[in-house]
Write a protein that holds these residues in place. Structure first.
Motif, PDB file in Angstrom:
ATOM      1  N   ARG A  74      25.087 -23.761 -19.797  1.00  0.00           N
ATOM      2  CA  ARG A  74      26.431 -23.730 -20.383  1.00  0.00           C
ATOM      3  C   ARG A  74      27.435 -24.469 -19.506  1.00  0.00           C
ATOM      4  O   ARG A  74      27.402 -24.370 -18.282  1.00  0.00           O
ATOM      5  CB  ARG A  74      26.865 -22.275 -20.593  1.00  0.00           C
ATOM      6  N   HIS A  75      28.357 -25.184 -20.175  1.00  0.00           N
ATOM      7  CA  HIS A  75      29.398 -25.920 -19.459  1.00  0.00           C
ATOM      8  C   HIS A  75      30.637 -25.962 -20.338  1.00  0.00           C
ATOM      9  O   HIS A  75      30.584 -26.398 -21.490  1.00  0.00           O
ATOM     10  CB  HIS A  75      28.915 -27.333 -19.118  1.00  0.00           C
ATOM     11  N   TRP A  76      31.750 -25.501 -19.809  1.00  0.00           N
ATOM     12  CA  TRP A  76      32.975 -25.323 -20.590  1.00  0.00           C
ATOM     13  C   TRP A  76      33.452 -26.634 -21.219  1.00  0.00           C
ATOM     14  O   TRP A  76      33.791 -26.677 -22.406  1.00  0.00           O
ATOM     15  CB  TRP A  76      34.042 -24.705 -19.700  1.00  0.00           C
ATOM     16  N   GLN A  77      33.476 -27.713 -20.450  1.00  0.00           N
ATOM     17  CA  GLN A  77      33.952 -28.985 -20.995  1.00  0.00           C
ATOM     18  C   GLN A  77      33.037 -29.475 -22.109  1.00  0.00           C
ATOM     19  O   GLN A  77      33.499 -29.985 -23.145  1.00  0.00           O
ATOM     20  CB  GLN A  77      34.044 -30.036 -19.887  1.00  0.00           C
ATOM     21  N   ASP A  78      31.744 -29.327 -21.929  1.00  0.00           N
ATOM     22  CA  ASP A  78      30.794 -29.753 -22.954  1.00  0.00           C
ATOM     23  C   ASP A  78      30.941 -28.893 -24.209  1.00  0.00           C
ATOM     24  O   ASP A  78      30.892 -29.402 -25.335  1.00  0.00           O
ATOM     25  CB  ASP A  78      29.375 -29.661 -22.404  1.00  0.00           C
ATOM     26  N   GLN A  84      37.012  -6.552 -22.767  1.00  0.00           N
ATOM     27  CA  GLN A  84      37.696  -7.596 -21.995  1.00  0.00           C
ATOM     28  C   GLN A  84      37.148  -8.993 -22.271  1.00  0.00           C
ATOM     29  O   GLN A  84      37.773  -9.984 -21.898  1.00  0.00           O
ATOM     30  CB  GLN A  84      37.572  -7.291 -20.503  1.00  0.00           C
ATOM     31  N   TYR A  85      35.966  -9.087 -22.941  1.00  0.00           N
ATOM     32  CA  TYR A  85      35.364 -10.395 -23.211  1.00  0.00           C
ATOM     33  C   TYR A  85      34.946 -10.592 -24.666  1.00  0.00           C
ATOM     34  O   TYR A  85      34.786 -11.738 -25.098  1.00  0.00           O
ATOM     35  CB  TYR A  85      34.125 -10.606 -22.334  1.00  0.00           C
ATOM     36  N   THR A  86      34.742  -9.526 -25.417  1.00  0.00           N
ATOM     37  CA  THR A  86      34.098  -9.680 -26.727  1.00  0.00           C
ATOM     38  C   THR A  86      34.866  -9.058 -27.885  1.00  0.00           C
ATOM     39  O   THR A  86      34.416  -9.168 -29.021  1.00  0.00           O
ATOM     40  CB  THR A  86      32.693  -9.051 -26.701  1.00  0.00           C
ATOM     41  N   TYR A  87      36.011  -8.418 -27.640  1.00  0.00           N
ATOM     42  CA  TYR A  87      36.758  -7.784 -28.733  1.00  0.00           C
ATOM     43  C   TYR A  87      37.668  -8.812 -29.399  1.00  0.00           C
ATOM     44  O   TYR A  87      38.703  -9.190 -28.850  1.00  0.00           O
ATOM     45  CB  TYR A  87      37.567  -6.599 -28.209  1.00  0.00           C
ATOM     46  N   VAL A 114      36.569 -15.727 -23.185  1.00  0.00           N
ATOM     47  CA  VAL A 114      35.340 -15.353 -23.895  1.00  0.00           C
ATOM     48  C   VAL A 114      34.168 -16.154 -23.350  1.00  0.00           C
ATOM     49  O   VAL A 114      33.117 -15.596 -22.998  1.00  0.00           O
ATOM     50  CB  VAL A 114      35.482 -15.595 -25.409  1.00  0.00           C
ATOM     51  N   TYR A 115      34.340 -17.457 -23.240  1.00  0.00           N
ATOM     52  CA  TYR A 115      33.227 -18.331 -22.853  1.00  0.00           C
ATOM     53  C   TYR A 115      32.786 -18.089 -21.413  1.00  0.00           C
ATOM     54  O   TYR A 115      31.639 -18.368 -21.053  1.00  0.00           O
ATOM     55  CB  TYR A 115      33.614 -19.797 -23.042  1.00  0.00           C
TER      56      TYR A 115
END
Length: 643
Positions: free
Chosen positions: A616-620, A529-532, A557-558
């Motif tokens: 971790r930050h999605w926008q960055d 569900q996240y890495t395939y 994924v992120y």
């Protein structure tokens, strides 16, 4: 094209769909004694066919008219069938490949090409997913380091620089750096004692940690381990701009920086399936180079499966003489794509050693996977005298629709085969791990085998899964005797025979990994569900890929944080060695498709593996990704566009 094949969804509900299949003869010649050969990833129940007779092995289907029938010029054949399945949402879920054969049954197949139209779906179209990216950052490192400080000035990189390598720990990554710089600058790069790019051993730094300092005159790469030097090299390569300095060819200005960094997880992996479709060495080298750039350290190499055996084994040449090839006139029948020809390939031991050395310079360890006891059809068909139990009348159908793909736990030949193969594998691969699969043994295997039932009675086994455990326990003992640690998918724990020294890779769900970790196994998280990366990257029907684990856009994924529901001090976290991406290759035959499914999602996985979650930050990340896309463009990688 003289022949066309259409597949249409007629009706569907939550768990059932009805399809119509039409074969058009667009030629001016009638077809006599014809059969339609096509590949379809789902099991088609023959009793649901409205017309015709069907044989299916894996994805390979042969459809014939119920009675000998001529397909008239400009005529068509039509049939319907029902699948117990959720509604189809992607065109890739349709028929993958097809041809017509008119040769008699006792003659070699002579394929006639067929045009396949896109699967006609009932669902309304969905717009392509777009992920707008903010402006690229000036320094766009992925994965994000622990600390990055911008200093004054710039370092001019040109063909006059030299590399200083006073420690053997940096020898491999220095060769990698030389190779990259020579490609970029079109000149030889010298190694000299007082080079401007200097590797320096610092034993105060932890395994994998590094310090990178770029000043206007010198670049320092400091580490206390080979891994640390490799990671410093990867960051240095990312600091090189994609365009040369203004008016100066083959001269690049690197920003002066001070970087202090180390990995969050010790295991950062990528799995590539080379059994379903064969990927040449040059493709794997290209991937390894990119993996190293983004600080991965393990390539899990899926080398054997039902559809192909890809590794030279000197003791059993039939494994590659027979098991590496499939086609309409081969022992292994066609599957997935390229079904009208002989298709396949394998890796010689010379090629494997070359790839191991290439990966080693880039800090990547290869992990071979020999999938047992299921997913073994290529091996069984190659070595029937050794691996077929003639008294076994068990009936089953594997997840991929095979009735004969499981090794027998009661045959002496099974253990001779395993010991011989695993010993050769251990001699060839210097890394600490060997993966044995252990997944998807179908219900019904061994149920009508007198020898298997006798084995259960001999050992007091009450559950058939203990037979799987019996085989895997033997494999673990062989690997342990050769100094290797066994890996397996989560089903390898079924049967309760393997030791807690086995590393478990969790693929079905996050919960499966949590269960194994609570049982005391070290785990690597690879939930589909996240890495395939073979999952579709959006929700449009035109998105390439599969969706059994759901669509997998970049932001999904992120967002992954392994076992985020647990308290930070829960001891279960100590069993998580790392994260791994996976690419299964049922639909992947070309470099272009290979790259499209991997990038840019591999960069998101890289940050999951390396960077502490609180940083971790999605926008960055998106801003840094925008900067990295310039590099992907520069080297010609075919990635999925974000906008």
């Amino acid at each position: 094209m003289s022949y066309r094949l259409d597949l249409t969804v007629i009706s569907q509900c939550e768990q059932q769909s009805r399809f119509g299949l039409t074969l058009h003869n667009l030629s001016d010649q009638a077809l006599k004694n014809w059969s339609l050969h096509f590949t379809f990833a789902r099991w088609i129940p023959v009793e649901t066919l409205s017309s015709g007779q069907l044989e299916q092995l894996g994805s390979y289907c042969v459809l014939r008219p119920s009675q000998p029938e001529t397909l008239a010029a400009n005529g068509h054949f039509y049939t319907e069938f029902t699948l117990e399945t959720t509604p189809f949402l992607l065109h890739d879920q349709g028929i993958q490949d097809a041809f017509i054969n008119t040769a008699p049954d006792d003659h070699p197949v002579q394929p006639l090409p067929v045009e396949i139209t896109s699967l006609s779906l009932l669902e309304p179209p969905v717009e392509q997913l777009s992920i707008p990216l903010p402006p690229a950052k000036d320094i766009s490192l992925i994965p994000l380091p622990d600390s990055l400080i911008r200093l004054n000035g710039e370092f001019r990189l040109n063909a006059e620089v030299a590399v200083s390598v006073p420690t053997d720990l940096a020898a491999g990554c220095a060769r990698w750096l030389q190779s990259e710089l020579e490609t970029l600058l079109h000149e030889d790069i010298q190694v000299a004692p007082q080079g401007q790019i200097r590797y320096h051993h610092d034993d105060t730094l932890a395994e994998g940690a590094y310090l990178l300092e770029v000043t206007p005159n010198t670049i320092w790469l400091r580490a206390g381990s080979t891994a640390g030097f490799t990671h410093a090299t990867a960051s240095l390569l990312q600091l090189i701009p994609t365009t040369p300095a203004h008016h100066v060819q083959a001269s690049y200005l690197l920003p002066a920086v001070s970087i202090s960094d180390q990995p969050n997880y010790s295991y950062r992996g990528m799995m590539v399936d080379c059994a379903r479709h064969f990927h040449p060495v040059r493709r794997l080298k290209h991937l390894i180079n990119q993996m190293a750039r983004y600080k991965f350290n393990y390539l899990h190499w899926h080398l054997t499966d039902d559809e192909g055996w890809r590794l030279e084994i000197e003791a059993y040449p039939a494994l590659t003489d027979i098991g590496a090839w499939r086609g309409p006139n081969e022992v292994l029948k066609p599957q997935f794509l390229n079904i009208d020809r002989r298709y396949g390939g394998y890796y010689t031991k010379v090629q494997v050693r070359e790839l191991i050395a290439y990966a080693g310079d880039r800090g990547i360890t290869l992990i071979p996977e020999i999938d047992i006891p299921g997913h073994c059809r290529a091996a069984i068909r190659s070595l029937p005298a050794l691996l077929v139990d003639p008294e076994d009348r068990s009936q089953y159908r594997s997840m991929q629709c095979y009735p004969d793909n499981v090794l027998s736990p009661a045959l002496p030949g099974t253990y001779t085969f395993l010991k011989t193969v695993l010993q050769e594998v251990c001699e060839l691969f210097p890394g600490p791990y060997v993966h044995i699969g252990g997944d998807e043994v179908p219900e019904g295997a061994w149920s009508d085998s007198p020898a298997s039932q006798a084995l259960m009675a001999q050992y007091g086994y009450r559950d058939r899964l203990e037979l799987q455990g019996h085989i895997l326990q033997f494999a673990e003992e062989v690997l342990r005797s050769r100094g290797k640690r066994m890996m397996g998918w989560e089903e390898a724990t079924e049967g309760n025979k393997i030791s807690k020294q086995t590393v478990v890779l969790s693929w079905q769900s996050e919960e499966a990994g949590l269960t194994c970790a609570r049982d005391g196994f070290d785990i690597i998280m690879q939930p589909g569900q996240y890495t395939y990366l073979d999952m579709a990257q959006g929700f449009s029907a035109d998105e390439p890929g599969a969706n059994w684990a759901g669509s997998l856009p970049l932001d999904t994924v992120y967002s992954y944080r392994p076992l985020a529901s647990l308290e930070a001090d829960d001891p279960v976290h100590q069993h998580i060695l790392g994260i791994q991406a996976g690419l299964w290759s049922e639909h992947i035959t070309t470099q272009s498709r290979f790259e499209y499914m991997i990038y840019p999602r591999l960069l998101a996985v890289a940050e999951l593996c390396w960077t502490r979650p609180e940083l971790r930050h999605w926008q960055d990340f998106k801003a840094r990704l925008n900067g990295q896309l310039r590099y992907l463009d520069q080297v010609g990688i075919n990635y999925r566009r974000c906008e």
